[in-house]
Design a protein around this motif. Structure first.
Motif, PDB file in Angstrom:
ATOM      1  N   GLY B 109       1.119  -0.834   0.134  1.00 31.18           N
ATOM      2  CA  GLY B 109       0.093   0.109   0.156  1.00 31.18           C
ATOM      3  C   GLY B 109       0.721   1.392   0.222  1.00 31.18           C
ATOM      4  N   PHE B 110       2.227   0.605   0.103  1.00 37.33           N
ATOM      5  CA  PHE B 110       2.736   2.590   0.166  1.00 37.33           C
ATOM      6  C   PHE B 110       2.859   3.400  -1.366  1.00 37.33           C
ATOM      7  CE2 PHE B 110       6.164   5.208   1.191  1.00 37.33           C
ATOM      8  CZ  PHE B 110       6.702   5.542   2.110  1.00 37.33           C
TER       9      PHE B 110
ATOM     10  N   SER C   2     -16.329 -22.131   4.703  1.00 40.88           N
ATOM     11  CA  SER C   2     -14.689 -22.206   4.484  1.00 40.88           C
ATOM     12  C   SER C   2     -14.600 -21.123   4.198  1.00 40.88           C
ATOM     13  CB  SER C   2     -14.028 -23.663   4.536  1.00 40.88           C
ATOM     14  OG  SER C   2     -12.765 -23.701   4.720  1.00 40.88           O
ATOM     15  N   PHE C   3     -13.443 -20.149   4.982  1.00 45.71           N
ATOM     16  CA  PHE C   3     -13.052 -19.663   4.030  1.00 45.71           C
ATOM     17  C   PHE C   3     -11.952 -19.512   3.862  1.00 45.71           C
ATOM     18  CE2 PHE C   3     -16.288 -17.146   7.233  1.00 45.71           C
ATOM     19  CZ  PHE C   3     -16.843 -16.271   6.667  1.00 45.71           C
ATOM     20  N   VAL C   4     -10.897 -19.987   4.495  1.00 46.97           N
ATOM     21  CA  VAL C   4      -9.487 -21.518   3.811  1.00 46.97           C
ATOM     22  C   VAL C   4      -9.536 -21.824   2.027  1.00 46.97           C
ATOM     23  CG1 VAL C   4      -7.929 -22.248   3.924  1.00 46.97           C
ATOM     24  CG2 VAL C   4      -8.345 -20.834   5.963  1.00 46.97           C
ATOM     25  N   GLY C   5      -8.788 -21.182   1.491  1.00 37.13           N
ATOM     26  CA  GLY C   5      -9.270 -21.513  -0.007  1.00 37.13           C
ATOM     27  C   GLY C   5      -9.923 -21.146  -0.766  1.00 37.13           C
ATOM     28  N   THR C   6     -10.684 -19.625   0.021  1.00 36.35           N
ATOM     29  CA  THR C   6     -11.016 -18.714  -0.802  1.00 36.35           C
ATOM     30  C   THR C   6     -10.628 -16.857  -1.167  1.00 36.35           C
ATOM     31  OG1 THR C   6     -12.609 -17.663   0.825  1.00 36.35           O
ATOM     32  CG2 THR C   6     -13.200 -19.732  -0.617  1.00 36.35           C
ATOM     33  N   PRO C   7     -11.483 -16.346  -1.896  1.00 33.90           N
ATOM     34  CA  PRO C   7     -10.408 -15.173  -2.450  1.00 33.90           C
ATOM     35  C   PRO C   7     -10.916 -13.901  -1.768  1.00 33.90           C
ATOM     36  CG  PRO C   7     -11.889 -15.577  -3.362  1.00 33.90           C
ATOM     37  CD  PRO C   7     -11.838 -17.037  -3.313  1.00 33.90           C
ATOM     38  N   VAL C   8     -11.016 -14.317  -0.142  1.00 30.86           N
ATOM     39  CA  VAL C   8     -11.915 -13.162   0.836  1.00 30.86           C
ATOM     40  C   VAL C   8     -10.980 -11.743   0.441  1.00 30.86           C
ATOM     41  CG1 VAL C   8     -11.561 -12.538   3.624  1.00 30.86           C
ATOM     42  CG2 VAL C   8     -11.976 -15.114   2.682  1.00 30.86           C
ATOM     43  N   ARG C   9     -11.437 -10.699   0.732  1.00 27.22           N
ATOM     44  CA  ARG C   9     -11.182  -9.279   0.311  1.00 27.22           C
ATOM     45  C   ARG C   9     -10.290  -9.239   1.836  1.00 27.22           C
ATOM     46  NH1 ARG C   9     -15.105  -5.446  -1.649  1.00 27.22           N
ATOM     47  NH2 ARG C   9     -16.636  -6.699  -0.681  1.00 27.22           N
ATOM     48  N   ARG C  10      -9.457  -7.856   1.158  1.00 25.90           N
ATOM     49  CA  ARG C  10      -8.195  -8.320   2.344  1.00 25.90           C
ATOM     50  C   ARG C  10      -9.010  -7.195   3.444  1.00 25.90           C
ATOM     51  NH1 ARG C  10      -2.051  -7.117   0.952  1.00 25.90           N
ATOM     52  NH2 ARG C  10      -3.401  -5.055   0.714  1.00 25.90           N
ATOM     53  N   LYS C  11      -8.341  -7.269   4.599  1.00 19.75           N
ATOM     54  CA  LYS C  11      -9.104  -6.219   5.800  1.00 19.75           C
ATOM     55  C   LYS C  11      -7.810  -5.544   6.077  1.00 19.75           C
ATOM     56  CE  LYS C  11      -9.510  -8.515   9.655  1.00 19.75           C
ATOM     57  NZ  LYS C  11     -11.260  -8.464  10.361  1.00 19.75           N
ATOM     58  N   GLU C  12      -6.665  -5.407   5.251  1.00 18.33           N
ATOM     59  CA  GLU C  12      -5.662  -4.089   5.236  1.00 18.33           C
ATOM     60  C   GLU C  12      -6.615  -2.962   4.637  1.00 18.33           C
ATOM     61  OE1 GLU C  12      -5.145  -7.025   4.433  1.00 18.33           O
ATOM     62  OE2 GLU C  12      -3.582  -8.374   5.615  1.00 18.33           O
ATOM     63  N   ASP C  13      -6.898  -3.586   3.380  1.00 16.04           N
ATOM     64  CA  ASP C  13      -7.353  -2.442   2.236  1.00 16.04           C
ATOM     65  C   ASP C  13      -7.496  -1.380   2.699  1.00 16.04           C
ATOM     66  OD1 ASP C  13      -5.809  -4.436   0.741  1.00 16.04           O
ATOM     67  OD2 ASP C  13      -7.528  -4.855  -1.223  1.00 16.04           O
ATOM     68  N   PRO C  14      -8.893  -0.983   3.179  1.00 18.87           N
ATOM     69  CA  PRO C  14      -9.647   0.005   3.651  1.00 18.87           C
ATOM     70  C   PRO C  14      -8.953   1.381   4.179  1.00 18.87           C
ATOM     71  CG  PRO C  14     -11.089  -1.611   4.243  1.00 18.87           C
ATOM     72  CD  PRO C  14      -9.391  -2.834   3.598  1.00 18.87           C
ATOM     73  N   ALA C  15      -8.135   0.905   5.153  1.00 21.02           N
ATOM     74  CA  ALA C  15      -6.759   1.561   5.895  1.00 21.02           C
ATOM     75  C   ALA C  15      -5.875   2.063   4.714  1.00 21.02           C
ATOM     76  CB  ALA C  15      -6.580   1.279   7.345  1.00 21.02           C
ATOM     77  N   ARG C 235      10.200  -2.823  18.674  1.00 22.12           N
ATOM     78  CA  ARG C 235       8.973  -2.478  18.053  1.00 22.12           C
ATOM     79  C   ARG C 235       9.042  -2.838  16.573  1.00 22.12           C
ATOM     80  NH1 ARG C 235       6.039  -0.095  22.451  1.00 22.12           N
ATOM     81  NH2 ARG C 235       7.868   1.257  24.033  1.00 22.12           N
ATOM     82  N   ILE C 236       8.002  -3.059  15.717  1.00 19.59           N
ATOM     83  CA  ILE C 236       7.772  -3.442  14.631  1.00 19.59           C
ATOM     84  C   ILE C 236       6.834  -3.196  14.216  1.00 19.59           C
ATOM     85  CG2 ILE C 236       7.413  -4.831  13.031  1.00 19.59           C
ATOM     86  CD1 ILE C 236      10.099  -5.188  14.210  1.00 19.59           C
ATOM     87  N   PRO C 237       6.265  -1.173  12.962  1.00 19.92           N
ATOM     88  CA  PRO C 237       4.513  -0.894  13.461  1.00 19.92           C
ATOM     89  C   PRO C 237       4.453  -1.929  12.579  1.00 19.92           C
ATOM     90  CG  PRO C 237       6.895   0.217  11.682  1.00 19.92           C
ATOM     91  CD  PRO C 237       7.052  -1.243  12.656  1.00 19.92           C
ATOM     92  N   PRO C 238       2.927  -1.016  12.926  1.00 16.06           N
ATOM     93  CA  PRO C 238       1.788  -2.133  11.843  1.00 16.06           C
ATOM     94  C   PRO C 238       1.997  -2.604  10.503  1.00 16.06           C
ATOM     95  CG  PRO C 238       0.422  -0.306  13.564  1.00 16.06           C
ATOM     96  CD  PRO C 238       2.314  -0.423  13.377  1.00 16.06           C
ATOM     97  N   ASP C 239       2.623  -1.556   9.652  1.00 14.33           N
ATOM     98  CA  ASP C 239       2.887  -1.362   8.156  1.00 14.33           C
ATOM     99  C   ASP C 239       3.855  -0.947   7.812  1.00 14.33           C
ATOM    100  OD1 ASP C 239      -0.296  -1.674   7.476  1.00 14.33           O
ATOM    101  OD2 ASP C 239      -0.665   0.330   8.329  1.00 14.33           O
ATOM    102  N   SER C 240       4.196  -2.225   6.720  1.00 16.88           N
ATOM    103  CA  SER C 240       5.422  -1.473   5.898  1.00 16.88           C
ATOM    104  C   SER C 240       5.776  -0.755   4.699  1.00 16.88           C
ATOM    105  CB  SER C 240       6.166  -3.016   6.663  1.00 16.88           C
ATOM    106  OG  SER C 240       7.883  -2.238   6.617  1.00 16.88           O
ATOM    107  N   GLY C 241       6.400  -0.639   4.133  1.00 17.21           N
ATOM    108  CA  GLY C 241       6.352  -0.553   2.617  1.00 17.21           C
ATOM    109  C   GLY C 241       6.950  -1.496   1.808  1.00 17.21           C
ATOM    110  N   GLY C 242       6.800  -2.249   1.822  1.00 19.37           N
ATOM    111  CA  GLY C 242       7.537  -4.050   0.549  1.00 19.37           C
ATOM    112  C   GLY C 242       8.957  -4.252   2.085  1.00 19.37           C
ATOM    113  N   SER C 243       9.437  -5.253   1.726  1.00 20.96           N
ATOM    114  CA  SER C 243      10.556  -5.066   2.100  1.00 20.96           C
ATOM    115  C   SER C 243      10.914  -6.435   1.200  1.00 20.96           C
ATOM    116  CB  SER C 243       9.865  -6.230   3.373  1.00 20.96           C
ATOM    117  OG  SER C 243      11.324  -6.091   4.069  1.00 20.96           O
ATOM    118  N   PHE C 244      10.905  -7.866   0.895  1.00 23.59           N
ATOM    119  CA  PHE C 244      11.101  -8.671   0.185  1.00 23.59           C
ATOM    120  C   PHE C 244      12.660  -8.670   0.157  1.00 23.59           C
ATOM    121  CE2 PHE C 244       9.209  -5.180  -2.374  1.00 23.59           C
ATOM    122  CZ  PHE C 244       8.139  -5.583  -2.120  1.00 23.59           C
ATOM    123  N   GLY C 245      12.733  -9.486   1.804  1.00 23.79           N
ATOM    124  CA  GLY C 245      14.219  -9.168   2.384  1.00 23.79           C
ATOM    125  C   GLY C 245      14.890  -8.149   2.727  1.00 23.79           C
ATOM    126  N   ILE C 246      14.463  -7.052   1.696  1.00 24.25           N
ATOM    127  CA  ILE C 246      15.989  -5.944   1.774  1.00 24.25           C
ATOM    128  C   ILE C 246      15.581  -5.261   3.461  1.00 24.25           C
ATOM    129  CG2 ILE C 246      16.407  -3.981   1.342  1.00 24.25           C
ATOM    130  CD1 ILE C 246      16.469  -6.316  -0.635  1.00 24.25           C
TER     131      ILE C 246
END
Ligand code: FES
Ligand code: FES
Lengths: 275, 171, 796
Positions: B109-110, C2-15, C235-246
């Protein structure tokens, strides 16, 4: 990546602007769209004492149809020119080249004159101006000068603008109904070109071929009666003369080869567009 | 003629998401920093500060621009809109935002706020763009997570090409 | 349902869509927070002669300027696995070894001021000769980076599995190849952020950072700071703008800012800028692999020899040299090859230190292995796909023990390949190629088959040590995942877990898993993934990396939630007056299976433990919180160096057609098909997103991105104008296909899936380029400049 400190001046008129430039000379930089300048400031690669923001001078924010030329004021953004209703008809080469200038978002702020002022050797607008034989209008307290494109851009990021001069406009000769074509090779969409080629067919069927990214400034050659093999020969000659240069993305040889491949295609496209 | 000296801080007034706001800033303050740190609008992100990534895109008088390539003082007196303005006051997402959720157009989302603002401008000017147009405008943004496919689908939905696919169960 | 295995939309998105994300730089800072600017080395290799900070310190608003000498007094060098005298502190001490290395730190009242002051710090250097090329660095005459180590080639390990010598003797032919994999990063859009505080009262540090894990790095940081672990609260914040190992590699900066906060006596905040990120954050290691196969004349691979020289830059940082060993058990890839000899060599050069990156050793390995398979086909006059199929691990051999120790848990590789090429897909590619070639154009087809490991055995890195050293150090193995499910007084459910979030949708997937067990909706489950090492449960394996979420954290969530469900069923049975076996949790209710009308709302039953512990069944501990620790069996390296490097192994088969644009020398992907078997898919929408993201990064590695240095060690790709992250215009369409062979080793049957295309795409495209141009040496990224050189060479 934060700019060094500078003073900020936002003149309300051209007279005020040139007065500030006269007072500060080399220490001042004109801020128009800022799409190159601000990046340089953030990287601390430019060090002006005063920024002169000309974007709110209403007189500079105009596109004027002078009949045989279109005059684009210094505050006119690239997207504004791109959206100008008569662009495709009167300046088809610009209509073809402008979409390659940066991105929608940078064209919203970047100005046509700013791109000419910045004088990047591979940028599209200076190339179009050169191929069309356009002019740059410079104002200072000493008066007004009008320079041809080739008299203006001398080398990589180098122009003949005097420190007290403000580019108030550029003028593109109208080229309605003439064959034009534009192509460029860039690593990614919207990047500065490695090599850019623009062609304009003149009234006699000769071609003006302009090339960016091969030398410090756009190079233009007149190529007579261009059939396939003369075109190839002329382009090859141009490639040899210009030599090209090496950077991260291309060797000089590769630039020459790119020109050899693109040049004839662009000439051909322009001829067909004229027909 | 507006003039601010080198080390002088001046009060910059602008309208942010419909509200008149002001804060002091030096001339060199970037609009991105001003929005985030002086005005507290942290929805606008900063990913490169040299005009390439598009994360910082905001609307000034309706036009999408890079806020990292804009000085705060340049926005003086202007109407600035950021991602915080898109949803309704009760949090209901607008159609563009909803399309992003429907098509999984964001991961971290960034990059997203910038893309939303670009298309808020673009779709207002050109409500029925072609897919090629959409891709052309989107190419002014970098996204590291998604590979762009979901973003393109979402934008096609926002441009009216796709039925809103509320396929996923509501969550 | 069962929700596992289905394309539940993301809880993360609205914020995130509303500008309400909480990324590290968005969070409020403590009063009095100062801002840091790092002064970095302009030299690839130099002695630091003198640092003069007088002018900087005289500036208004500047609090302090910190140098390596200050840091050396207050902290210890970072621990590394390899016991070599290669010491790194969080600032350069005495010497700089790469362009961008932190040399001094300015702390001031704002970032703008700190940057101004940094320009006033005068640093005198005495330049030394630099070495950039990994092979040159191994030479006896090479300039030494760490003089005490007496060599730049700080580790050489030889491995032998099976009888490779005789395999080579009895082979019909040998095919050899040298392959280089470049340096690159996946540059998350959000750079590093650290906010550090020092509390003199308990001599402890409290640091907020967008760190991703693994938390095995926490003791490394605590040791460097000379405090016991609990006194480094991270402390790790709730959101992080990507990582990919970096975002592992923010850790030296966590230590640096912690020390700065202590010296300045104020909280210190540092936000890395993009220029810093590109020059110094982190890079994948570059690797030169000499690879050779012993083959029968029909292309069956009898034995393999590899010489892998991996370049970690100026320092070895924990957990390096991970990429060289993470794939070790699976060094034979998707192929049934019994005999392998490998030499693993670690070299240091004057470049930024290498570290974690998505794919983690996979892209390097498969570039060598998959290019080799293509070369075998070419040199023996065989069809490339036939050679692949002849060597794939047969389905009947699953679970399959690979020569170097990996246990491939499940899969049907030949069927996956058959599906991928079926439905006319391969025929279509061939037709496109034939048409293009008939018109004189340069078109090639490429394939790549890769095994994708997930959830690392934390002991894999000890394969780096010899068996007797390992013996002395004690075994290291396994990988723990932890999740806690909590119930609040009104029966609301919350979940915490030992993973960090960078956009992978963990919040949503955990909610799906827990909702299924408790008969609730995903919306009912509150997932909190910010981390606090002082208060959350974690192990060294915590964090988000190496695809540990699906085989690890997700499983722990499943176990914790099912245990909680069992308890609630017992409580419900008592309240409903039925037998526990008759209770089910469905649709927000706890009810009798046989008499569904006999039911109570979930919340009422679930809250019982808070309000009325006496109502709990005899002997039951209150059902307030359930923590599961999932620790699947993973053996340490055996005495003969066999190691099962990961828990699960998925499979990816890619196939593509590319054309070289004859006008521009660009490689254009004409068609790309990618077949995945990642076991059971927990959320197909999120899975697809992960795969497409990896695919785009694979394209980036294949065609665009490279951290480039010149021979003298100058860094050439310091902005996003030079380091080319692809835009939407550069990412071709891809057809994603799926097959699901559940893993028998995890209760959910899911495997990792987010790294496979990072591993497969560069190799697949390189193979297609080799096919198009008829060349053997293909260097990625295959830029127009490189293609131009290849075409010049092939006598266009
Ligand atoms: S932060 Fe402004 S374009 Fe990247
Ligand atoms: S969603 Fe992470 S960068 Fe776009």
């Amino acid at each position: 990546m934060k700019p060094r400190p500078f003073a900020y001046v936002r003149p309300d008129s051209v007279d005020e602007a040139v007065a500030v430039l006269a007072a500060h000379g080399d220490d001042a930089r004109v801020l128009a769209g800022g799409q190159s300048l601000l990046a340089l400031l953030n990287l601390r690669l430019a060090d002006p004492a005063v920024l002169v923001d000309i974007t709110r001078i209403a007189a500079l924010d105009q596109i004027c149809d002078l009949g045989d030329k279109i005059e684009v004021g210094a505050a006119v953004t690239q997207n504004r020119l791109l959206a100008w209703p008569q662009l495709a008809e009167k300046l088809p080469l610009l209509a073809a080249a402008l979409p390659f200038v940066g991105h929608f978002q940078t064209r919203n702020k970047g100005t046509v004159c700013g791109s000419v002022a910045h004088a990047d050797p591979s940028s599209e607008i200076p190339l179009a101006l050169a191929v069309l034989g356009g002019e740059v209008v410079l104002r200072s307290q000493r008066g007004t000068r009008v320079l041809s494109a080739d008299a203006f851009q001398k080398d990589m990021l180098t122009t003949t603008r005097e420190p007290d001069e403000l580019i108030t406009a550029v003028r593109f000769p109208v080229n309605s109904g003439r064959g034009v074509a534009f192509r460029e090779v860039a690593r990614r969409h919207g990047d500065f070109a490695i090599v850019a080629v623009a062609a304009l067919v003149d009234g006699q069927g000769a071609v003006r071929l302009g090339v960016g990214g091969m030398a410090g400034a756009p190079a233009v050659r007149q190529i007579a009666a261009a059939d396939g093999s003369t075109a190839r020969g002329a382009v090859d000659k141009m490639a040899v003369e210009l030599e090209g240069y090496e950077d991260l993305h291309a060797t000089a040889v590769m630039r020459r080869d790119l020109l050899r491949r693109l040049g004839p295609v662009v000439i051909d496209e322009a001829m067909r567009c004229a027909a | 003629m507006r003039r601010i000296d080198k080390d002088q801080r001046a009060r910059i007034r602008l309208t942010l998401n419909g509200r008149a706001l002001s804060a002091e800033a030096e001339p060199r303050m970037l609009l991105s920093d001003f929005l985030r740190h002086s005005l507290g609008a942290t929805g606008t992100h900063v990913g490169c500060e040299h005009g390439v990534c598009g994360c910082c895109t905001v609307l000034i008088d309706g036009t999408a621009v890079r806020s990292c390539l804009t000085l705060a003082v340049q926005a003086e007196g202007r109407d600035v809109r950021t991602v915080e303005s898109l949803a309704a006051a009760d949090g209901t997402l607008n159609p563009l935002q909803r399309a992003f959720q429907n098509h999984h157009a964001l991961q971290c989302g960034f990059c997203t706020p910038g893309i939303l603002m670009s298309f808020t401008d673009y779709l207002a000017r050109n409500p029925r763009p072609s897919e090629a147009d959409i891709r052309d405008v989107l190419s002014g943004h970098l996204c590291r997570c998604t590979g762009y496919a979901g973003i393109v689908s979402a934008l096609l939905e926002a441009a009216g090409y796709r039925q809103s696919s509320e396929s996923g169960s509501k969550s | 349902m069962s929700f596992v295995g289905t394309p539940v939309r993301r809880k993360e998105d609205p914020a995130l869509l509303s500008g309400r994300g909480r990324y590290a730089d968005d969070l409020p800072t403590p009063a009095g927070t100062l801002h840091a600017q790092i002064i970095r080395s302009p030299h690839p290799h130099a002695e630091i002669v003198h640092i003069d900070a007088v002018a900087a310190l005289a500036k208004d608003g500047v609090w302090t300027v910190i140098t390596g000498e200050d840091i050396r007094k207050m902290s210890d060098p970072f621990l590394v696995v390899l016991k070599a005298p290669v010491h790194q502190w969080s600032l350069a001490v005495g010497r700089v070894r790469y362009v961008g290395e932190p040399v001094a730190l300015v702390v001031a009242e704002s970032r703008y001021l700190a940057e101004d002051a940094a320009e006033l710090v005068n640093i005198e250097y005495r330049p030394l000769e630099a070495v950039v090329d990994p092979q040159a660095a191994c030479a006896a005459t090479a300039p030494l980076l760490h003089t005490e180590a007496k060599t730049n080639e700080i580790s050489v390990r030889k491995f032998s599995y099976g009888d490779t010598k005789s395999a080579f003797e009895r082979a019909d032919a040998r095919v050899a190849l040298t392959v280089e994999f470049p340096r690159l990063s996946f540059t998350p859009m959000e750079c590093y952020v650290v906010v550090a505080q020092y509390n003199a009262a308990d001599d402890g540090y409290d640091v907020l950072a967008n760190f991703q894990g693994p938390f095995s790095t926490h003791p490394v940081m605590a040791r460097a700071l000379r405090v016991p672990g609990p006194r480094l609260r991270l402390r790790i914040p709730p959101d992080s703008g990507g990582s990919f190992g970096i975002k592992l590699s923010v850790f030296p900066y966590i230590v640096l800012m912690a020390l700065a906060a202590r010296i300045a006596g104020r909280p210190v905040k540092w936000v890395e800028d993009r220029a810093e990120h590109l020059v110094a954050a982190s890079s994948g290691p570059n690797r030169i692999t000499g690879i050779e196969a012993a083959v029968t004349k029909d292309g069956r691979i009898l034995g393999l020899r590899l010489d892998q020289l991996e370049d970690y830059g100026a320092f070895l940082r924990a957990p390096m040299p991970g990429p060289l060993y993470r794939m070790h058990g699976a060094i034979t890839g998707a192929y049934d090859i019994a005999n392998v000899d490998a030499v693993n060599r670690v070299v240091l050069t004057n470049k930024m230190p290498a570290s974690l990156i998505r794919g983690f050793g996979g892209p390097q390995l498969y570039m060598a292995l998959e290019r080799l398979v293509q070369c075998i086909a070419v040199e023996l006059g065989l069809d490339h796909l036939d050679v692949i199929r002849r060597n794939l691990v047969p389905a009947a051999k699953m679970p399959y023990r690979a020569a170097a120790g990996s246990l491939y848990d499940s899969g049907d590789y030949p069927r996956a390949v058959a599906t991928a090429i079926g439905h006319g897909r391969l025929d279509d590619l061939k037709r496109r190629r034939d048409v293009a070639r008939a018109a004189g154009r340069k078109y090639g087809i490429g394939f790549a088959a890769v095994v994708e490991p997930a959830m690392s055995n934390m002991g894999y890195l000890s394969t780096l040590l010899t068996a007797d050293v390992r013996e002395k150090a004690g075994p290291k193995n396994g990988a723990i995942s932890m999740v806690t499910v909590n119930i609040d007084p009104l029966g609301a459910v919350s979940v915490t877990a030992d993973s960090t979030m960078q956009g992978q949708g963990h919040e949503t997937v955990l909610a799906q898993i827990v909702a299924d067990q408790l008969g609730l909706q995903p919306d009912d489950i509150n997932v909190v993934l910010e981390m606090d090492t002082a208060k959350d449960q974690w192990s060294i394996a915590a964090g988000t990396y190496s695809c540990r979420f699906t085989p690890g954290t997700a499983v722990a969530a499943h176990i914790a939630a099912s245990r909680m469900a069992d308890k609630l069923k017992d409580i419900g049975a008592k309240q409903l007056n039925v037998l526990p076996g008759d209770v089910e949790l469905v649709a927000g209710k706890i009810r009798s299976r046989s008499n569904p009308d006999n039911a109570a709302p979930f919340g009422r039953v679930a809250g019982t433990s808070h309000w009325s512990p006496v109502m709990l069944p005899e002997g039951m501990a209150p059902a307030l919180s359930e923590t599961a620790q999932w620790a699947p069996e993973l053996e340490p390296p055996s005495s003969d160096d066999r190691i099962n490097t990961s828990l699960t192994y998925g499979f990816v088969f890619d196939m593509c057609g590319i054309e070289i644009d004859m006008l521009t020398y660009q490689v254009r992907v004409d068609r790309y098909v990618s077949m995945h078997d990642a076991g059971r898919i927990l959320n197909p929408m999120i899975a697809e997103g992960q795969m497409r993201g990896a695919f785009a990064q694979g394209i980036a590695a294949a065609l665009y991105e490279e951290y480039a240095y010149n021979d003298e060690g100058a860094f050439l790709t310091g902005t996003f104008a030079d380091y080319l992250v692809p835009t939407v215009s550069e990412i071709p369409p891809v057809e994603m296909l799926h097959q699901e062979t559940p893993s028998p080793l995890t209760p959910l049957g899911a495997k990792g899936l987010a790294e496979g295309n990072c591993m497969s795409v560069p190799a697949c495209i390189a193979n297609a380029i080799a096919d198009a141009l008829g060349v053997k040496d293909v260097q990625v990224p295959a830029t127009p400049r490189r293609i131009h050189a290849l075409m010049e060479g092939s006598g266009r």
